[in-house]
Scaffold this motif. Structure first.
Motif, mmCIF file in Angstrom:
data_model
loop_
_atom_site.group_PDB
_atom_site.id
_atom_site.type_symbol
_atom_site.label_atom_id
_atom_site.label_comp_id
_atom_site.label_asym_id
_atom_site.label_seq_id
_atom_site.Cartn_x
_atom_site.Cartn_y
_atom_site.Cartn_z
ATOM 1 N N LEU B 19 22.526 50.289 -123.209
ATOM 2 C CA LEU B 19 21.375 50.156 -122.623
ATOM 3 C C LEU B 19 20.452 49.046 -122.367
ATOM 4 N N ASP B 20 19.684 49.342 -121.525
ATOM 5 C CA ASP B 20 19.127 47.786 -121.441
ATOM 6 C C ASP B 20 17.239 48.875 -121.217
ATOM 7 N N GLU B 21 16.535 48.779 -122.578
ATOM 8 C CA GLU B 21 15.616 48.086 -121.714
ATOM 9 C C GLU B 21 15.018 49.853 -120.907
ATOM 10 N N VAL B 22 15.860 51.185 -121.474
ATOM 11 C CA VAL B 22 15.441 52.121 -120.897
ATOM 12 C C VAL B 22 13.712 52.948 -121.006
ATOM 13 N N SER B 23 12.806 53.091 -120.683
ATOM 14 C CA SER B 23 12.177 53.828 -120.680
ATOM 15 C C SER B 23 11.993 55.284 -119.668
ATOM 16 N N PHE B 24 11.703 56.118 -119.997
ATOM 17 C CA PHE B 24 11.020 57.337 -119.415
ATOM 18 C C PHE B 24 10.434 58.555 -120.100
ATOM 19 N N SER B 25 10.037 59.157 -119.642
ATOM 20 C CA SER B 25 9.760 60.981 -120.838
ATOM 21 C C SER B 25 10.421 62.050 -120.315
ATOM 22 N N ILE B 26 10.490 63.118 -121.433
ATOM 23 C CA ILE B 26 10.734 64.283 -120.804
ATOM 24 C C ILE B 26 9.850 65.257 -121.306
ATOM 25 N N LYS B 27 9.325 66.344 -120.472
ATOM 26 C CA LYS B 27 8.585 67.863 -120.634
ATOM 27 C C LYS B 27 9.161 68.682 -121.173
ATOM 28 N N GLU B 28 7.974 69.623 -122.455
ATOM 29 C CA GLU B 28 8.433 70.847 -123.232
ATOM 30 C C GLU B 28 8.856 71.666 -122.221
ATOM 31 N N GLY B 29 10.343 72.129 -122.820
ATOM 32 C CA GLY B 29 10.688 73.081 -121.664
ATOM 33 C C GLY B 29 11.583 72.928 -120.551
ATOM 34 N N GLU B 30 11.517 71.596 -119.677
ATOM 35 C CA GLU B 30 12.469 71.000 -118.764
ATOM 36 C C GLU B 30 13.750 70.869 -119.182
ATOM 37 N N LEU B 31 14.815 71.239 -117.754
ATOM 38 C CA LEU B 31 16.188 70.676 -118.248
ATOM 39 C C LEU B 31 16.145 69.444 -117.674
ATOM 40 N N PHE B 32 16.381 68.501 -118.666
ATOM 41 C CA PHE B 32 16.118 67.191 -118.230
ATOM 42 C C PHE B 32 17.908 66.376 -117.490
ATOM 43 N N GLY B 33 18.021 65.749 -116.743
ATOM 44 C CA GLY B 33 19.673 65.531 -116.309
ATOM 45 C C GLY B 33 19.690 63.951 -116.620
ATOM 46 N N LEU B 34 21.247 63.854 -117.408
ATOM 47 C CA LEU B 34 21.046 62.041 -117.137
ATOM 48 C C LEU B 34 22.472 62.109 -116.181
ATOM 49 N N LEU B 35 22.027 61.094 -115.401
ATOM 50 C CA LEU B 35 23.503 61.351 -114.516
ATOM 51 C C LEU B 35 23.330 59.773 -114.072
ATOM 52 N N GLY B 36 25.198 60.003 -113.971
ATOM 53 C CA GLY B 36 26.068 58.817 -114.268
ATOM 54 C C GLY B 36 27.318 58.810 -114.245
ATOM 55 N N VAL B 37 27.944 57.435 -113.773
ATOM 56 C CA VAL B 37 29.285 57.118 -114.113
ATOM 57 C C VAL B 37 30.120 56.777 -115.213
ATOM 58 N N ASN B 38 31.181 56.563 -115.461
ATOM 59 C CA ASN B 38 31.594 56.078 -117.354
ATOM 60 C C ASN B 38 30.878 55.521 -117.378
ATOM 61 N N GLY B 39 30.382 55.395 -118.991
ATOM 62 C CA GLY B 39 30.283 54.150 -118.994
ATOM 63 C C GLY B 39 28.836 53.548 -118.766
ATOM 64 N N ALA B 40 27.314 54.601 -118.147
ATOM 65 C CA ALA B 40 26.818 53.920 -117.880
ATOM 66 C C ALA B 40 25.390 54.365 -118.650
ATOM 67 N N GLY B 41 25.790 54.530 -120.230
ATOM 68 C CA GLY B 41 24.774 54.735 -121.121
ATOM 69 C C GLY B 41 24.276 55.886 -121.617
ATOM 70 N N LYS B 42 24.971 57.189 -120.864
ATOM 71 C CA LYS B 42 24.581 58.894 -121.265
ATOM 72 C C LYS B 42 24.794 58.625 -122.295
ATOM 73 N N THR B 43 25.828 58.838 -122.854
ATOM 74 C CA THR B 43 25.948 59.621 -124.194
ATOM 75 C C THR B 43 25.300 58.646 -125.062
ATOM 76 N N THR B 44 25.715 57.012 -124.726
ATOM 77 C CA THR B 44 24.849 56.658 -126.438
ATOM 78 C C THR B 44 22.702 56.884 -126.538
ATOM 79 N N LEU B 45 22.751 57.264 -125.201
ATOM 80 C CA LEU B 45 20.949 57.304 -124.877
ATOM 81 C C LEU B 45 21.143 58.491 -126.208
ATOM 82 N N ILE B 46 21.845 59.827 -125.746
ATOM 83 C CA ILE B 46 22.227 60.818 -126.314
ATOM 84 C C ILE B 46 21.983 61.142 -127.585
ATOM 85 N N ARG B 47 22.823 60.064 -128.293
ATOM 86 C CA ARG B 47 23.412 59.902 -129.860
ATOM 87 C C ARG B 47 22.610 58.920 -130.396
ATOM 88 N N ILE B 48 21.712 58.077 -129.348
ATOM 89 C CA ILE B 48 20.360 57.462 -130.465
ATOM 90 C C ILE B 48 19.487 58.422 -130.712
#
Lengths: 270, 238
Positions: B19-48
């Protein structure tokens, strides 16, 4: 404490629903007692006191713990492989709660194994007429075996933590063999001179030896004199040294297992 | 109101920047998607964000708690990892009860609601190991919800499942919209398009775009979400 009990209950349920528990931890020790009774049937009286209940049961109890080690290492390594632990790491469970949650069911199973082995020995002694121990000494034997139980559970926790579910049973089986041979359960180590002394530095034989001191077992006869006047296992010979060594092993291995588990947990969350 | 704020979050595995200096925000009640190919950093982000991995830099604030207060965060989140992670020798009911009790006390009404939502009534007394892969995954998501989390992380919830079971799980996830904030990772475009209010597209640890599906299509100046994704991620790869 509620979370510890909850996790311990889950682990105990997993264990008691695994048929391997009944085969390894209950069936196998009872099978060994029966098997040595059959062997004894074909050996002339007095030639192999190592197979008498007083000698055999402490060894069988010690050996049964090595099978508990296998079960505990399997449960932990399977949990790690299945991502079940990963999910729990994101829950409010703390490291000490994980450790206690695993330890409690292993100890419960171990205590049940000890009772089953001692009761089986009592029944076997009653049927064969060779006798076993009175209730007081049975309780003492139960207590004396506890450090060995904790040692085996700690080893199981270490293997389950650092190995996967395929290699942990393999490594555990090495220790099972070691406890069978070096623990002197059915091998007359007391006729093997320096080899017996060497085995005395390992916890397997120490627990068997101390157990035999409690049951009043007799050493394997090595000549005509000892055949006529059997020598009883005596605590004053090496008892204090063996007890101290066994407790030292217990303290070291418990500390190692706690270190291994918490360290692995930290590594998994790094 | 935002419930998750990610600020310049980074994660390095030795020389690899997951993950390289990723910034964003998620609103309460939102269904937020993290999309990317394998190795994009999606799982790493939610693991953190769920305390299963440590950050290398930056920070995130989850329901007012920075990552340094992870024990507080763990009380309000739950995660359904990529792999089915239930206790295999416990029954469906015991699994639900175990995870519910880990977080608090038993709530019969909510328990029954989850059982009904996931159609688990018929298999309540079956052991998890006897269920098919689809039902195990369904149970895995149900146990993540049974703790009434404020935020639920679903990591590739339909990975490896057939199209019918996937559609059924979509229905269930859709029904949770609004009640719980859901962060869902996937590399199935149609899944993200069908479920998510907003999407963040990640590639090689970088955040490439964020917005609703329509906004992302507009940014890429194409008509389909698939084309937009290929254009955005393909451009990054080049």
């Amino acid at each position: 404490m509620k979370k510890v009990i909850l996790f311990a209950k889950r682990n105990l349920t997993e264990m008691i629903r695994d048929p391997l528990l009944y085969i390894f931890c209950v069936g196998f020790p009872i099978f060994m007692i029966l098997m040595f009774n059959v062997i004894l049937h074909y050996i002339p009286d007095g030639q192999s006191p190592i197979f008498y209940e007083k000698s055999l049961i402490p060894g069988i109890v010690m050996f049964s713990y090595s099978l508990l080690m296998l079960m505990s290492s399997l449960l932990i390594s399977k949990d790690r492989q299945s991502a079940f632990l990963k999910r729990l790491f994101s829950s409010p469970l703390k490291a000490y709660q994980f450790i206690l949650g695993y330890l409690i069911p292993f100890i419960i199973v171990g205590l049940c194994q000890t009772v089953i082995c001692i009761v089986s020995g009592y029944i076997s002694g009653l049927i064969s007429g060779r006798g076993f121990v009175d209730f007081g000494n049975a309780c003492l034997l139960f207590i004396e075996m506890l450090p060995m139980m904790v040692i085996c559970i700690s080893l199981g926790m270490i293997f389950g933590t650092i190995l996967n579910d395929k290699s942990s049973p393999a490594v555990s089986s090495i220790f099972i063999c070691a406890s069978g041979i070096l623990g002197g359960a059915w091998m007359p180590l007391d006729t093997m001179g320096n080899f017996e002394k060497a085995c005395g530095f390992l916890p397997f034989y120490e627990s068997t030896y101390l157990g035999r001191c409690i049951t009043g077992a007799t050493h394997t006869p090595i000549d005509e004199a000892t055949t006529l006047n059997p020598v009883i296992y005596n605590f004053s010979d090496r008892g204090t040294l063996y007890l101290a060594l066994m407790i030292a092993y217990m303290v070291v291995l418990v500390s190692l297992s706690l270190f291994a588990f918490t360290n692995k947990m930290k590594k998994d969350i790094s | 109101m935002e419930i998750i704020r990610v600020e310049k979050l980074s994660k390095n595995y030795k020389a690899l920047k997951a993950l390289d200096e990723v910034s964003f925000s998620i609103k309460e009640g939102e269904l937020f998607g993290l999309l990317g190919v394998n190795g994009a950093g999606k799982t790493t982000l939610i693991r953190i964000l769920s305390g299963l991995a440590k950050k290398s830099g930056g920070d995130a604030v989850v329901d007012g708690h920075p990552l340094s207060e992870i024990d507080e965060i763990k009380k309000i989140i739950d995660i359904s990892p990529q792999e089915t992670s239930v206790a295999m020798n416990l029954t469906v009911k015991e699994n639900l009860f175990f995870f519910e009790s880990l977080y608090g006390s038993h709530d019969e009404e909510y328990f029954n609601k989850i059982v009904d939502s996931f159609s688990l009534k018929e298999i309540l007394n079956k052991r998890a190991k006897t269920l098919s892969g689809g039902w195990q995954r369904r149970l895995s998501i149900a146990v993540a919800l049974i703790s009434k989390p404020k935020i639920l992380f679903l990591d590739e919830p339909t990975l490896g499942l057939d199209v019918l079971i996937r559609r059924e799980l979509w229905k269930i996830i859709k029904s949770l919209k609004g009640e719980t904030t859901i962060v869902l990772t996937s590399h199935y475009l149609e899944e993200i398009e069908a479920l998510c209010d907003r999407v963040a597209i990640l590639s090689s640890g970088h955040l490439l775009d964020i917005g609703t599906v329509e906004e992302i299509k507009e940014h890429a100046k194409v008509n389909s979400f698939e084309e937009a994704f290929v254009k955005i991620v393909g451009g990054d790869i080049k």
